[in-house]
Design an enzyme around this catalytic site. Structure first.
Site, PDB file in Angstrom:
ATOM      1  N   HIS A  47      39.126  45.492  55.371  1.00 27.70           N
ATOM      2  CA  HIS A  47      39.409  44.367  56.242  1.00 27.70           C
ATOM      3  C   HIS A  47      38.223  44.034  57.139  1.00 27.70           C
ATOM      4  O   HIS A  47      37.887  42.875  57.345  1.00 27.70           O
ATOM      5  CB  HIS A  47      40.642  44.708  57.087  1.00 27.70           C
ATOM      6  CG  HIS A  47      41.198  43.564  57.848  1.00 27.70           C
ATOM      7  ND1 HIS A  47      42.011  42.623  57.275  1.00 27.70           N
ATOM      8  CD2 HIS A  47      41.065  43.201  59.142  1.00 27.70           C
ATOM      9  CE1 HIS A  47      42.348  41.731  58.173  1.00 27.70           C
ATOM     10  NE2 HIS A  47      41.791  42.061  59.320  1.00 27.70           N
ATOM     11  N   TYR A  50      34.406  44.203  54.556  1.00 24.72           N
ATOM     12  CA  TYR A  50      34.242  43.372  53.354  1.00 24.72           C
ATOM     13  C   TYR A  50      33.450  44.133  52.297  1.00 24.72           C
ATOM     14  O   TYR A  50      32.623  43.570  51.583  1.00 24.72           O
ATOM     15  CB  TYR A  50      33.529  42.045  53.701  1.00 24.72           C
ATOM     16  CG  TYR A  50      34.362  41.128  54.555  1.00 24.72           C
ATOM     17  CD1 TYR A  50      34.434  41.311  55.934  1.00 24.72           C
ATOM     18  CD2 TYR A  50      35.080  40.082  53.992  1.00 24.72           C
ATOM     19  CE1 TYR A  50      35.207  40.478  56.722  1.00 24.72           C
ATOM     20  CE2 TYR A  50      35.858  39.243  54.783  1.00 24.72           C
ATOM     21  CZ  TYR A  50      35.913  39.443  56.132  1.00 24.72           C
ATOM     22  OH  TYR A  50      36.681  38.621  56.903  1.00 24.72           O
ATOM     23  N   GLU A  91      42.219  32.400  58.474  1.00 25.61           N
ATOM     24  CA  GLU A  91      42.383  33.839  58.341  1.00 25.61           C
ATOM     25  C   GLU A  91      43.769  34.168  57.841  1.00 25.61           C
ATOM     26  O   GLU A  91      44.723  33.451  58.106  1.00 25.61           O
ATOM     27  CB  GLU A  91      42.124  34.530  59.675  1.00 25.61           C
ATOM     28  CG  GLU A  91      41.216  35.712  59.500  1.00 25.61           C
ATOM     29  CD  GLU A  91      40.799  36.343  60.804  1.00 25.61           C
ATOM     30  OE1 GLU A  91      39.606  36.639  60.918  1.00 25.61           O
ATOM     31  OE2 GLU A  91      41.640  36.546  61.691  1.00 25.61           O
ATOM     32  N   SER A  92      43.857  35.302  57.153  1.00 22.12           N
ATOM     33  CA  SER A  92      45.147  35.726  56.614  1.00 22.12           C
ATOM     34  C   SER A  92      45.848  36.657  57.592  1.00 22.12           C
ATOM     35  O   SER A  92      45.190  37.354  58.365  1.00 22.12           O
ATOM     36  CB  SER A  92      44.921  36.467  55.299  1.00 22.12           C
ATOM     37  OG  SER A  92      44.100  37.594  55.531  1.00 22.12           O
ATOM     38  N   HIS A  93      47.149  36.653  57.578  1.00 18.00           N
ATOM     39  CA  HIS A  93      47.927  37.683  58.260  1.00 18.00           C
ATOM     40  C   HIS A  93      49.099  38.043  57.355  1.00 18.00           C
ATOM     41  O   HIS A  93      50.261  37.894  57.720  1.00 18.00           O
ATOM     42  CB  HIS A  93      48.379  37.209  59.646  1.00 18.00           C
ATOM     43  CG  HIS A  93      48.114  38.223  60.704  1.00 18.00           C
ATOM     44  ND1 HIS A  93      48.936  38.449  61.768  1.00 18.00           N
ATOM     45  CD2 HIS A  93      47.103  39.121  60.843  1.00 18.00           C
ATOM     46  CE1 HIS A  93      48.428  39.417  62.521  1.00 18.00           C
ATOM     47  NE2 HIS A  93      47.326  39.839  61.978  1.00 18.00           N
ATOM     48  N   ARG A 114      41.941  32.518  68.841  1.00 23.12           N
ATOM     49  CA  ARG A 114      40.909  33.216  69.627  1.00 23.12           C
ATOM     50  C   ARG A 114      39.559  33.151  68.936  1.00 23.12           C
ATOM     51  O   ARG A 114      38.529  32.991  69.583  1.00 23.12           O
ATOM     52  CB  ARG A 114      41.310  34.671  69.872  1.00 23.12           C
ATOM     53  CG  ARG A 114      42.362  34.851  70.941  1.00 23.12           C
ATOM     54  CD  ARG A 114      42.491  36.293  71.393  1.00 23.12           C
ATOM     55  NE  ARG A 114      42.825  37.207  70.315  1.00 23.12           N
ATOM     56  CZ  ARG A 114      44.026  37.345  69.768  1.00 23.12           C
ATOM     57  NH1 ARG A 114      45.042  36.622  70.209  1.00 23.12           N
ATOM     58  NH2 ARG A 114      44.243  38.205  68.800  1.00 23.12           N
ATOM     59  N   GLN A 312      47.177  42.306  71.529  1.00 19.19           N
ATOM     60  CA  GLN A 312      46.708  40.927  71.379  1.00 19.19           C
ATOM     61  C   GLN A 312      46.176  40.351  72.686  1.00 19.19           C
ATOM     62  O   GLN A 312      46.335  40.949  73.752  1.00 19.19           O
ATOM     63  CB  GLN A 312      47.873  40.069  70.882  1.00 19.19           C
ATOM     64  CG  GLN A 312      48.380  40.496  69.524  1.00 19.19           C
ATOM     65  CD  GLN A 312      47.411  40.141  68.422  1.00 19.19           C
ATOM     66  OE1 GLN A 312      47.221  38.983  68.100  1.00 19.19           O
ATOM     67  NE2 GLN A 312      46.770  41.144  67.847  1.00 19.19           N
ATOM     68  N   ASP A 493      37.427  29.338  53.898  1.00 20.33           N
ATOM     69  CA  ASP A 493      38.318  29.808  52.851  1.00 20.33           C
ATOM     70  C   ASP A 493      39.039  31.071  53.269  1.00 20.33           C
ATOM     71  O   ASP A 493      38.624  31.773  54.170  1.00 20.33           O
ATOM     72  CB  ASP A 493      37.550  30.058  51.547  1.00 20.33           C
ATOM     73  CG  ASP A 493      36.437  31.076  51.741  1.00 20.33           C
ATOM     74  OD1 ASP A 493      36.640  32.066  52.464  1.00 20.33           O
ATOM     75  OD2 ASP A 493      35.357  30.870  51.163  1.00 20.33           O
ATOM     76  N   ASN A 531      37.538  34.385  55.161  1.00 22.88           N
ATOM     77  CA  ASN A 531      38.192  35.670  55.296  1.00 22.88           C
ATOM     78  C   ASN A 531      38.601  36.129  53.899  1.00 22.88           C
ATOM     79  O   ASN A 531      38.903  35.312  53.038  1.00 22.88           O
ATOM     80  CB  ASN A 531      39.393  35.457  56.239  1.00 22.88           C
ATOM     81  CG  ASN A 531      40.513  36.457  56.073  1.00 22.88           C
ATOM     82  OD1 ASN A 531      41.592  36.102  55.605  1.00 22.88           O
ATOM     83  ND2 ASN A 531      40.300  37.681  56.448  1.00 22.88           N
TER      84      ASN A 531
END
Lengths: 739, 231
Positions: A47, A50, A91-93, A114, A312, A493, A531
């Site tokens: 994560h 990369y 971004e992915s979650h 953020r 967070q 992307d 990401n």
């Protein structure tokens, strides 16, 4: 509580490989302390590092005359003229959203916001790409309701409009949904903030929420496959507080208006660890931190926990020496902590103390930018050839009217109203086109400009041919932007894939990257941020390759825009682009026959570029009244959507020649590089002439009419539906899932 | 006419409200921080939308207890003009300047959609220039907009002609299908007893230029200015 003894076995439990453990030992020249092991494990997680993707991502085109900041920072920045720039990223979650959909999706939005405002930009638009399992999977309704509410509540509370996105259903996401969050912010082109810890002696300030034990090892979780046991990982999901983020946003922007900040970075994945190492790494400096000064939410936290917490709504700021008081003043006005927890050094090392005791002493570079990178083995998946073999002639004939109703009511193509009404789409009073348009359009106050944004990917195409799927995703998102009249500028992307340790997944990844690279280069839309999300697998089954593309475009004159809605009865309907009747990978095959087969349509990039130029010209010169991309579902779905967008009062009379194609292929085939536009009666000549000049095939295929959609094929009646009937199917498509 | 916009910590429609008077009337807006106790001579005070304190308690409950609200209450008691939009309406109910409460939407979800409002009275500075029966299009964006009051309060509101706006269909008819949040009697906005305080859930400040789809919301501010100049 004493730290556990650090051994090779403990390192392996932390997700390090034997090889990485040896590398860690050689970097330090000794056995790491427990906090140091924690740092290695998160910094070298897939994560954060990369490590499987870096060697491939280098192939992306990342430069261009408008690019002010490319990949490597919190987000990319692109010049839009008049002194303004836009900053954006996706971004992915994914894993957190599957485990705890509401909080997982909410904190995904919080994190990407953020990333954008840490660059000095005020976020002005959110989009999101959501990929759920099959509509009737027992978990889909629960996941969808939680994700949509989580995205909505976060964006609505902080006051950033959600203006578009994509919702897709496919069994490949049954055990691993995808939540891809995109944010775009606006900033002055000469006021970009970056994540640099520079200037020896400058104070390092911790600002925002207090640190708790939530989210410890979230980055590590995102770097492993899923199984039933994953439910136990619920504690690794962070909890979002959009109200605090709103305070943090305002405080940061207020601070950025003054010359106080040297560098700033979000504490996102891997929290304080990644922000401090990355900031020092970029600046080539060192950093000293006193962990006991970190504001804490609970007592008894250990250095290991503080370093790895993913609480967070926190930021790390390097301020100008002597300006700490000003930082504190602004943050206190917004009710937030701002505490000096260390300083920038010139040692090239991260030295971290706990009540005066040195608990971490590591070189920054080898841990951050020189993290392991792998050229993982690749292999074309077995059976891909047979999947792509498709005998169209063997398909039973379909009645076009019934087929259209089935497609319009299918969860992949039906109205997204249940989703989008939960999102505030108009706060900040910039939204010119919101959800439902080909691209969202947000005006830039004080100028005549507007920014267009579209998210797109077709996972079916990508499964059947990841290279072509990658190219098509770029082409379609660019076309979407052009359909509102804007010029595509740059993209971000979110590359969602399975386990990269499987050669087949790595092959799909590399092929997708190649496809995206080729199309992005041809379109002159560089990749400025992004990401990678690997390990989207559950019980050994991976998702379809899903490289979501977020395209950003610029419309110089917001008044010269187009939207998909039919405008007046009698307007001419013109189909732009060439029809081959390609059915491979189409929505028609999937919805009508349950087939994910064939190869995706082939894309001629030069034809696509000509179409995109034509759409911009039609908008700029007011030659067209509406424009809509013709893609998923094919021509008839596109025309029906234009009618529905008019408020369902308008339909069409279409008259088409089959030219040797089956009705299925003619009406529902999915060829690339097509769009449907309308022109006022008599104005079609202007469209046709402009198309001819730009070498784009164009043909009048019918006229706009009231209330019905009527199709004739070779002069014979082929379909006749009331728009009310279509509307009913379209509006109720999600009902079986969400009630 | 001097216009002031109150800014609470989480007012996220503050910029929209601050830009409203300049855009529609060419008048500047003063920005009043929640800790201030003076309204700096404002004639019209706007309480903007948003999540003033995160809505973790009841929406508006925390904002109702801020220093600035004491000044707003005093201003209203003197007959000064106040508009509360969305969260601002919730705050006005919480401080008791307006009766009733805003409950969770009937759908139990946040709702953003365009609505049609029918102006129900010309008898206020906010609506005199609009006229009874006129239809206005603007968006709603809230999770708690379901207006509720007890039967006695409701009948008083009606008897005293204090319902400012109702949710209606495109033709102006009452229809439960076009009452998005389930508000009692389709009420979208109400007036105070002195008719100088307006609370409404829909967002007129977001519908004040044609580019954004509707400029109907501008009429409220234009009406206020007209009344102010006549007074």
């Amino acid at each position: 509580m004493a730290d556990p003894k650090v051994t090779r076995a403990l390192a392996l439990q932390h997700g390090l490989t034997d090889e990485e453990w040896e590398k860690a030992l050689s970097i330090l020249g000794r056995t790491p302390s427990y906090p140091e092991l924690g740092i290695f494990s998160v910094m070298w997680s897939e994560h954060c590092s990369y490590k499987s993707s870096r060697v491939h991502l280098r192939r992306f085109p990342t430069k261009g005359p408008r690019v002010l900041q490319g990949p490597g920072e919190n987000a990319g920045v692109v010049d839009i003229g008049d002194g303004w720039a836009v900053c954006f990223k996706m971004e992915s979650h994914n894993h957190p959203s599957y485990i705890e959909p509401y909080q997982g999706a909410a904190t995904g939005v919080g994190g990407i916001l953020r990333d954008v405002f840490t660059m000095g930009a005020r976020p002005i638009a959110n989009l999101n790409g959501l990929f759920f399992g099959r509509p009737d999977h027992p978990k889909t309704a629960h996941l969808m309701k939680g994700v949509v509410a989580g995205i909505g509540d976060y964006g609505n509370c902080i006051g950033v409009p959600t203006v578009g996105g994509q919702v897709t259903f496919n069994p490949c996401y049954d055990g691993n949904i995808l939540v891809n969050a995109f944010t775009l912010g606006l900033l002055r082109a000469d006021k970009i903030f970056r994540g640099y810890a520079s200037g020896v002696g400058n104070p390092v300030l911790y600002v925002g929420s207090k640190t708790g034990r939530d989210g410890i090892h979230g980055a590590t979780m995102a770097s492993a496959e899923f199984s039933e046991a994953t439910e136990e990982k619920r504690p690794t999901v962070q909890v979002g507080d959009p109200f605090t983020e709103k305070l943090l946003l305002e405080a940061c922007l207020e601070l950025m208006a003054e010359d106080v900040i040297v560098g700033i970075q979000d504490m996102g994945a891997a929290g304080l660890t990644s922000s401090s190492f990355e900031m020092a790494g970029r600046a080539g400096s060192g950093i000293r931190l006193d962990l006991d000064r970190v504001p804490m939410r609970e007592s008894g936290m250990t250095p290991y926990e503080i370093l790895l917490s993913e609480s967070q709504e926190r930021m790390l700021i390097v301020a100008e020496q002597g300006r700490e008081a000003r930082v504190r003043e602004i943050f206190h006005r917004w009710g937030l902590d701002a505490v000096a927890i260390g300083e920038v050094t010139d040692t090239g090392r991260a030295e971290i103390f706990w009540h005066g005791e040195r608990v971490v002493d590591m070189p920054v570079g080898p841990v951050s930018d020189q993290a392991p990178a792998y050229e993982r083995p690749m292999r074309e998946p077995a059976g891909l050839q047979s999947r792509t073999a498709l005998d169209v002639a063997s398909l039973p004939p379909v009645a076009p009217a019934a087929a259209l109703l089935a497609l319009m009511g299918h969860p992949d193509l039906c109205s997204r109203r249940w989703v989008t009404t939960q999102y505030d789409q108009t706060v900040r009073t910039n939204t010119v086109l919101g959800p439902g348009a080909d691209a969202a359009l947000v005006r830039i106050k004080g100028t005549t400009k507007a920014v267009a944004m579209s998210l797109d990917v077709n996972p079916r195409y990508c499964k059947l041919d990841p290279f072509e799927g990658g190219r098509l995703a770029v082409a379609e998102s660019a076309r979407n932007v052009a359909c509102v009249g804007a010029k595509p500028l740059a993209l971000t992307d979110c590359l969602n894939f399975g386990n990269p340790e499987k050669p087949e997944v790595m092959w799909e990844f590399a092929r997708s990257v190649d496809g995206i690279s080729e199309a992005a280069a041809a379109m002159e839309t560089p990749v400025v941020s992004g990401n990678v999300s690997f390990y989207n697998e559950t019980n050994g089954v991976g998702i379809h390759p899903t490289p979501t593309i977020g395209m950003v475009g610029l419309l110089e004159e917001v008044d010269a825009r187009l939207d998909p809605a039919f405008k007046e009865p009698g307007d001419a309907i013109v189909l732009l682009g060439e029809t081959f009747g390609h059915l491979g990978g189409s929505a028609a095959l999937w919805v009508l026959f349950g087939l994910e087969a064939g190869s995706p349509p082939s894309l001629d990039l030069s034809a696509e570029l000509r179409l995109i130029a034509l759409l911009q010209e039609l908008a700029a010169h007011g030659l067209a009244r509406s424009a809509h991309d013709c893609s998923e579902g094919g021509l008839l779905v596109t025309v029906a959507e234009c009618g529905l967008a008019s408020g369902s009062t308008l339909g069409a009379d279409l008259s088409l020649a089959t030219r040797g194609l089956s009705p299925l292929a003619r009406l529902f085939g999915e060829d690339a590089s097509r769009a449907v536009v309308t022109a006022p009666r008599g104005g079609e000549q202007g469209v046709l002439e402009t198309a001819a000049r730009l070498n784009v095939p164009a043909a009048v295929i019918g006229t706009v009419r009231r209330e019905r959609l009527v199709v004739r094929l070779d002069g014979n009646p082929a379909a006749d539906l009331s728009m009310a009937q279509l509307r009913a199917a379209w509006e109720n498509g999600l009902r079986p899932i969400v009630g | 006419m001097k216009v002031a916009v109150v800014r609470f910590w989480g007012s996220n429609c503050d910029h929209d409200a601050i830009e409203w008077a300049p855009r529609v009337l060419g008048l500047a807006s003063e920005v009043i921080w929640y800790e201030e106790r003076e309204l700096r001579g404002a004639d019209l005070v706007v309480l903007p939308g948003g999540f003033s304190y995160g809505d973790y308690l009841r929406p508006g409950a925390m904002a109702a207890r801020t220093p600035v609200m004491e000044a707003v209450i005093a201003h209203a008691r003197r007959g000064g003009l106040v508009i509360g939009i969305c969260n601002g309406f919730q705050v006005l109910c919480e401080v008791g300047l307006l009766p009733g409460a805003l409950l969770r939407n009937q759908t139990l979800t946040f709702l953003h959609q365009e609505v049609v409002l029918r102006c129900e009275t010309a008898g206020s500075p906010f609506t005199a220039g609009i006229g009874k029966g006129r239809l206005l299009r603007m968006p709603i964006a809230h999770g708690d907009g379901n207006y509720f009051a007890d039967a006695a309060t409701l009948s008083r509101l009606k008897d005293e002609d204090r319902v400012a706006f109702r949710y209606v269909d495109a033709e102006g008819g009452l229809d439960p299908a076009h009452n998005p949040n389930g508000s009692l009697d389709a009420i979208a906005g109400i007036l105070s007893e002195g008719r100088n305080v307006l609370g409404m859930m829909p967002h007129p400040e977001r519908a004040s230029e044609a580019l954004l789809g509707s400029s109907d919301g501008a009429e409220i501010l234009q009406s206020v200015l007209g009344s102010f100049q006549r007074a």
